[in-house]
Design an enzyme around this catalytic site. Sequence first.
Site, PDB file in Angstrom:
ATOM      1  N   HIS A  79     -11.818  -6.286   7.633  1.00  0.00           N
ATOM      2  CA  HIS A  79     -12.595  -6.046   6.412  1.00  0.00           C
ATOM      3  C   HIS A  79     -13.903  -5.327   6.726  1.00  0.00           C
ATOM      4  O   HIS A  79     -14.898  -5.504   6.022  1.00  0.00           O
ATOM      5  CB  HIS A  79     -12.887  -7.370   5.684  1.00  0.00           C
TER       6      HIS A  79
ATOM      7  N   GLU B 245       0.815  -1.212   0.000  1.00  0.00           N
ATOM      8  CA  GLU B 245       0.000   0.000   0.000  1.00  0.00           C
ATOM      9  C   GLU B 245       0.849   1.263   0.000  1.00  0.00           C
ATOM     10  O   GLU B 245       0.523   2.239  -0.687  1.00  0.00           O
ATOM     11  CB  GLU B 245      -0.960  -0.004   1.203  1.00  0.00           C
TER      12      GLU B 245
END
Length: 404
Positions: free
Chosen positions: A206, A135
């Site tokens: 998540h 990321e």
Amino acid sequence: MKSSRSIRLISRRAASYVSRPTSRLTTTTERRQYSTHPPNARLNLPIDYSATPLLSHSSQTALATPDLPSEGKNSTTKRMNLFQAINDALSTALTEDENVIIFGEDVAFGGVFRCTMKLAELHGGERVFNTPLTEQGIMGFAIGAAAEGLRPVAEIQFADYVYPAFDQLVNEAAKYRYRDGSCGRSVGGLTVRMPCGGVGHGALYHSQSPESLFTHIPGLRVVMPRSPLQAKGLLLAAIRSNDPVIFMEPKILYRAAVEQVPTAAYTLPLGKADVIKEGKDVTIVSYGQPLYTCNAALEKAEADLGISVELIDLRTIYPWDKETIFKSVQKTGRVLVVHEAMVNAGVGAEVAAAIQEDPETFVRLEAPVQRVAGWSIHTPLMYEKFNVPDVARIYDSIKNTLEY
């Protein structure tokens, strides 16, 4: 001897279960699963996305959307869900501007949620491509590309994964224009997409809604759409914008929210809230998926209590539209702020503080500002639905502010 006695005991117990009445067995097998609502529920019922007034179920409704520019109003419409509208916006951006590039983990394959499906085939692998699983690397590359005049759209696969890239966003992307000064360079062409929020079973990694972390940072815009029509217009506006934009997509709506969407290229204004429904007794301010829960709660409250509730979608979470919110609260005197993210230091805290700091709005308050939000806990797996605001909690808050 001992083992044979145990076998006989087990056999007798098994036989007794078999010989029990069928009704007892049926009762056991028909136990309600934890993720379903009780049969006698009055408030916490599943959202019916096929009937909610928050979605445009006809072309006429879609083309009458406030803030829709002439190119959108004069367009045909097509039925799309949220991920299809995102895909349409990305394809439009790639077509109209050769400086737009799209990349992220598995993006060339369509991405986890299919938002970039077939874009690499249509626009080429040089403009739509996969990255390594890093990321901070994705964000560093995106910032460099934007600084050189491109309009990169970087995807973070889940908002929960953005933290390694936080330093790049806060210390580089947000500060770039200020740091470069009169030299004139910026990373204003940068857009960062990320799916966020709960789905009922995402648990720790998540389900997160980290939007408030980015609202502390000058130099970034933070946007969250509520529907396919809104998503297409806001995403195109973000990509065309000359400010870095964090574009957060409620993943539970990717397939659940379906409506008619103009096929033309159109934008919706950044930094402007949308008054979805006008009212005179209570204001509810929210954004993203909780707007559907708010609408269900206010419909029940209006029917039970004989009141009128105003519902406002912030759309842009930072910098947010204070003028629209203040005007509404000055009219109703009562306000709830609802969001899925944790209540502590959240968007609701900022909105509440701003309302009471504005002299003209503060004197019109008839009750304290109420916040209905996620609890200050990590998202639990089995009990995720008890963490996010539900219809009952919002309904109770409406009653409480009216009875104050």
